[in-house]
Design an enzyme around this catalytic site. Structure first.
Site, PDB file in Angstrom:
ATOM      1  N   TYR A 155       0.837  -1.216   0.000  1.00 41.05           N
ATOM      2  CA  TYR A 155       0.000   0.000   0.000  1.00 41.05           C
ATOM      3  C   TYR A 155       0.866   1.258   0.000  1.00 41.05           C
ATOM      4  O   TYR A 155       0.609   2.206  -0.747  1.00 41.05           O
ATOM      5  CB  TYR A 155      -0.885  -0.057   1.241  1.00 41.05           C
ATOM      6  CG  TYR A 155      -1.903   1.048   1.374  1.00 41.05           C
ATOM      7  CD1 TYR A 155      -3.039   1.088   0.568  1.00 41.05           C
ATOM      8  CD2 TYR A 155      -1.743   2.036   2.345  1.00 41.05           C
ATOM      9  CE1 TYR A 155      -3.983   2.091   0.718  1.00 41.05           C
ATOM     10  CE2 TYR A 155      -2.689   3.037   2.506  1.00 41.05           C
ATOM     11  CZ  TYR A 155      -3.808   3.055   1.690  1.00 41.05           C
ATOM     12  OH  TYR A 155      -4.740   4.048   1.842  1.00 41.05           O
ATOM     13  N   LYS A 159       0.892   4.036  -2.890  1.00 44.39           N
ATOM     14  CA  LYS A 159       0.451   5.411  -2.597  1.00 44.39           C
ATOM     15  C   LYS A 159       1.584   6.427  -2.792  1.00 44.39           C
ATOM     16  O   LYS A 159       1.319   7.586  -3.137  1.00 44.39           O
ATOM     17  CB  LYS A 159      -0.113   5.486  -1.176  1.00 44.39           C
ATOM     18  CG  LYS A 159      -1.443   4.742  -1.003  1.00 44.39           C
ATOM     19  CD  LYS A 159      -2.513   5.210  -1.973  1.00 44.39           C
ATOM     20  CE  LYS A 159      -3.918   4.875  -1.527  1.00 44.39           C
ATOM     21  NZ  LYS A 159      -4.932   5.207  -2.550  1.00 44.39           N
TER      22      LYS A 159
HETATM   23  N1  LIG Z   1     -10.066   6.198   4.985  1.00 43.67           N
HETATM   24  C1  LIG Z   1      -8.892   6.813   5.123  1.00 43.67           C
HETATM   25  O1  LIG Z   1      -8.589   7.399   6.170  1.00 43.67           O
HETATM   26  C2  LIG Z   1      -7.921   6.820   3.989  1.00 43.67           C
HETATM   27  C3  LIG Z   1      -6.639   7.323   4.231  1.00 43.67           C
HETATM   28  C4  LIG Z   1      -5.742   7.395   3.198  1.00 43.67           C
HETATM   29  C5  LIG Z   1      -6.110   6.965   1.943  1.00 43.67           C
HETATM   30  N2  LIG Z   1      -7.360   6.458   1.725  1.00 43.67           N
HETATM   31  C6  LIG Z   1      -7.677   6.024   0.371  1.00 43.67           C
HETATM   32  O2  LIG Z   1      -8.939   6.518  -0.002  1.00 43.67           O
HETATM   33  C7  LIG Z   1      -9.585   5.600  -0.884  1.00 43.67           C
HETATM   34  C8  LIG Z   1     -10.952   5.205  -0.326  1.00 43.67           C
HETATM   35  O3  LIG Z   1     -10.771   4.662   0.954  1.00 43.67           O
HETATM   36  P1  LIG Z   1     -12.003   4.306   1.928  1.00 43.67           P
HETATM   37  O4  LIG Z   1     -11.485   4.441   3.302  1.00 43.67           O
HETATM   38  O5  LIG Z   1     -13.226   5.005   1.507  1.00 43.67           O
HETATM   39  O6  LIG Z   1     -12.124   2.728   1.629  1.00 43.67           O
HETATM   40  P2  LIG Z   1     -13.399   1.764   1.587  1.00 43.67           P
HETATM   41  O7  LIG Z   1     -12.825   0.395   1.746  1.00 43.67           O
HETATM   42  O8  LIG Z   1     -14.452   2.205   2.547  1.00 43.67           O
HETATM   43  O9  LIG Z   1     -13.968   1.978   0.104  1.00 43.67           O
HETATM   44  C9  LIG Z   1     -13.256   1.541  -1.010  1.00 43.67           C
HETATM   45  C10 LIG Z   1     -14.240   1.268  -2.130  1.00 43.67           C
HETATM   46  O10 LIG Z   1     -13.489   0.837  -3.273  1.00 43.67           O
HETATM   47  C11 LIG Z   1     -14.153  -0.281  -3.834  1.00 43.67           C
HETATM   48  N3  LIG Z   1     -13.171  -1.068  -4.594  1.00 43.67           N
HETATM   49  C12 LIG Z   1     -12.220  -1.890  -4.116  1.00 43.67           C
HETATM   50  N4  LIG Z   1     -11.522  -2.413  -5.133  1.00 43.67           N
HETATM   51  C13 LIG Z   1     -12.046  -1.910  -6.281  1.00 43.67           C
HETATM   52  C14 LIG Z   1     -11.744  -2.053  -7.656  1.00 43.67           C
HETATM   53  N5  LIG Z   1     -10.753  -2.856  -8.104  1.00 43.67           N
HETATM   54  N6  LIG Z   1     -12.477  -1.357  -8.557  1.00 43.67           N
HETATM   55  C15 LIG Z   1     -13.498  -0.554  -8.154  1.00 43.67           C
HETATM   56  N7  LIG Z   1     -13.818  -0.377  -6.857  1.00 43.67           N
HETATM   57  C16 LIG Z   1     -13.102  -1.049  -5.929  1.00 43.67           C
HETATM   58  C17 LIG Z   1     -14.743  -1.006  -2.665  1.00 43.67           C
HETATM   59  O11 LIG Z   1     -15.786  -1.896  -3.067  1.00 43.67           O
HETATM   60  C18 LIG Z   1     -15.230   0.148  -1.806  1.00 43.67           C
HETATM   61  O12 LIG Z   1     -16.536   0.531  -2.147  1.00 43.67           O
HETATM   62  C19 LIG Z   1      -8.613   4.434  -1.035  1.00 43.67           C
HETATM   63  O13 LIG Z   1      -7.799   4.640  -2.174  1.00 43.67           O
HETATM   64  C20 LIG Z   1      -7.787   4.532   0.217  1.00 43.67           C
HETATM   65  O14 LIG Z   1      -6.539   3.920   0.073  1.00 43.67           O
HETATM   66  C21 LIG Z   1      -8.267   6.365   2.730  1.00 43.67           C
END
Ligand SMILES: NC(=O)c1ccc[n+]([C@@H]2O[C@H](COP(=O)([O-])OP(=O)(O)OC[C@H]3O[C@@H](n4cnc5c(N)ncnc54)[C@H](O)[C@@H]3O)[C@@H](O)[C@H]2O)c1
Length: 308
Positions: A155, A159
């Site tokens: 990851y 990223k």
């Molecule tokens: N939540 C945080 O604090 C945080 C922090 C840093 C980065 N991020 C990044 O933000 C983004 C969203 O994170 P989140 O916390 O909402 O995660 P989440 O797991 O709640 O949502 C992710 C969504 O992506 C979908 N998904 C997974 N693989 C997929 C694919 N191959 N094609 C299409 N859809 C797919 C899942 O079904 C889900 O609906 C991610 O890239 C994550 O790495 C989140």
């Protein structure tokens, strides 16, 4: 912010942050292609957006391949006539320490995050260059990619690579008036609920409806998904026309600009360095104030330790 007339694709928009981005873009007037692998979740988002008078279509497909990226852009064009904004948000975690991480764990995360960002951005850039009226690539990174994080080889690599691609594409796409920025979000989602220190606080807030404590919102920058969505709307809008090549942090009450890596300390030796001269000068020379690594552990106030 008025995004009427603009068309956006948001990958991984069935839940969490992606859903908040799709809904906020639609609320600002953009038509949105809602992508996810979860058909029910994507359908719910489309229903919510159209129920509020917005325009949305879903594409249920796993981001990663060029074929899926092309389908997303083609859907935007077929359904809404053009493409202005690509938000590459889809993501998964497969956390393991290095010595336990399988090839499959590594490849799965690289495929969705790094390859998915590359293929979707490439398909969008091709379309936006053809249209000739600029565009926005909004890539989603993470603090783990900026600092490294225990258990997140795959990851953190993906990223960090995403920010490097944003800086590269900002150069390449400047003449086409396509801005490229990376968002470094933090928010309470199913993903952050897997982080042990945050899990009990997020669960308590969900159970009781109590807002997150102030220290969590300010010091850790952890709030709701809606707290993050404003940055994506800003980056999608005409107001951010001059903003490109940046990595921008947001979460809770925090908005931050991440620094571009640069040389912090430099020393010179006439004729070059040897292992011996590096060793002799390291502690008092360029190594005198080494960089930190890893995401600092949250400082939980004593009053909240119970819950953690
Ligand atoms: N939540 C945080 O604090 C945080 C922090 C840093 C980065 N991020 C990044 O933000 C983004 C969203 O994170 P989140 O916390 O909402 O995660 P989440 O797991 O709640 O949502 C992710 C969504 O992506 C979908 N998904 C997974 N693989 C997929 C694919 N191959 N094609 C299409 N859809 C797919 C899942 O079904 C889900 O609906 C991610 O890239 C994550 O790495 C989140």
């Amino acid at each position: 912010m008025d995004l009427s007339g603009k068309v956006a694709v948001v990958t991984g928009a069935g839940r969490g942050l992606g859903r908040a981005y799709a809904e906020a873009l639609a609320a600002a007037g953009a038509a949105v292609v809602v992508n996810d692998v979860d058909a029910d979740a994507a359908a719910q988002v489309v229903e919510a957006v159209t129920g509020d008078g917005g325009r949305a279509r879903s594409v249920v497909a796993p981001v990663g391949s060029a074929e899926v990226a092309d389908r997303l852009v083609a859907t935007a064009v077929k359904e809404f006539g053009r493409l202005d904004v690509m938000v590459t948000n889809a993501g998964i975690l497969r956390d393991r320490v290095l010595w336990k991480m399988s090839d499959d764990d590594f490849d799965a995360v690289i495929d969705v995050h790094l390859r998915g960002t590359f293929t979707c951005a490439r398909a969008a850039a091709i379309r936006m260059r053809e249209q000739g009226s600029g565009g926005r690539l909004i890539l989603i990174s993470s603090p783990a990619g900026q600092r490294g994080n225990f258990g997140q080889t795959n990851y953190a690599a993906a990223k960090a690579g995403i920010v490097a691609m944003a800086r590269t594409w900002a150069l390449e796409l400047a003449r086409a008036n396509i801005t490229v920025n990376a968002v470094v979000p933090v928010a309470a989602t199913e993903m952050t609920k897997t982080i042990p220190v945050f899990a009990p606080i997020i669960e308590e807030s969900e159970r009781t409806g109590k807002p997150f404590p102030g220290w969590l919102r300010r010091d850790e920058g952890l709030g709701t998904v809606e707290d993050v969505a404003g940055l994506v709307v800003f980056l999608a809008s005409d107001a951010s026309a001059e903003v490109t090549g940046q990595a921008i942090g947001i979460g809770g009450d925090r908005l931050a600009l991440w620094s571009h890596p640069g040389e912090k300390a430099v020393a010179f030796a006439d004729g070059g360095w040897t292992a011996g001269t590096i060793a002799a000068s390291w502690q008092s020379g360029v190594g005198a104030d080494p960089e930190t690594y890893g995401i600092p552990a949250p400082k939980v106030p004593a009053s909240d330790v119970q819950g953690v």
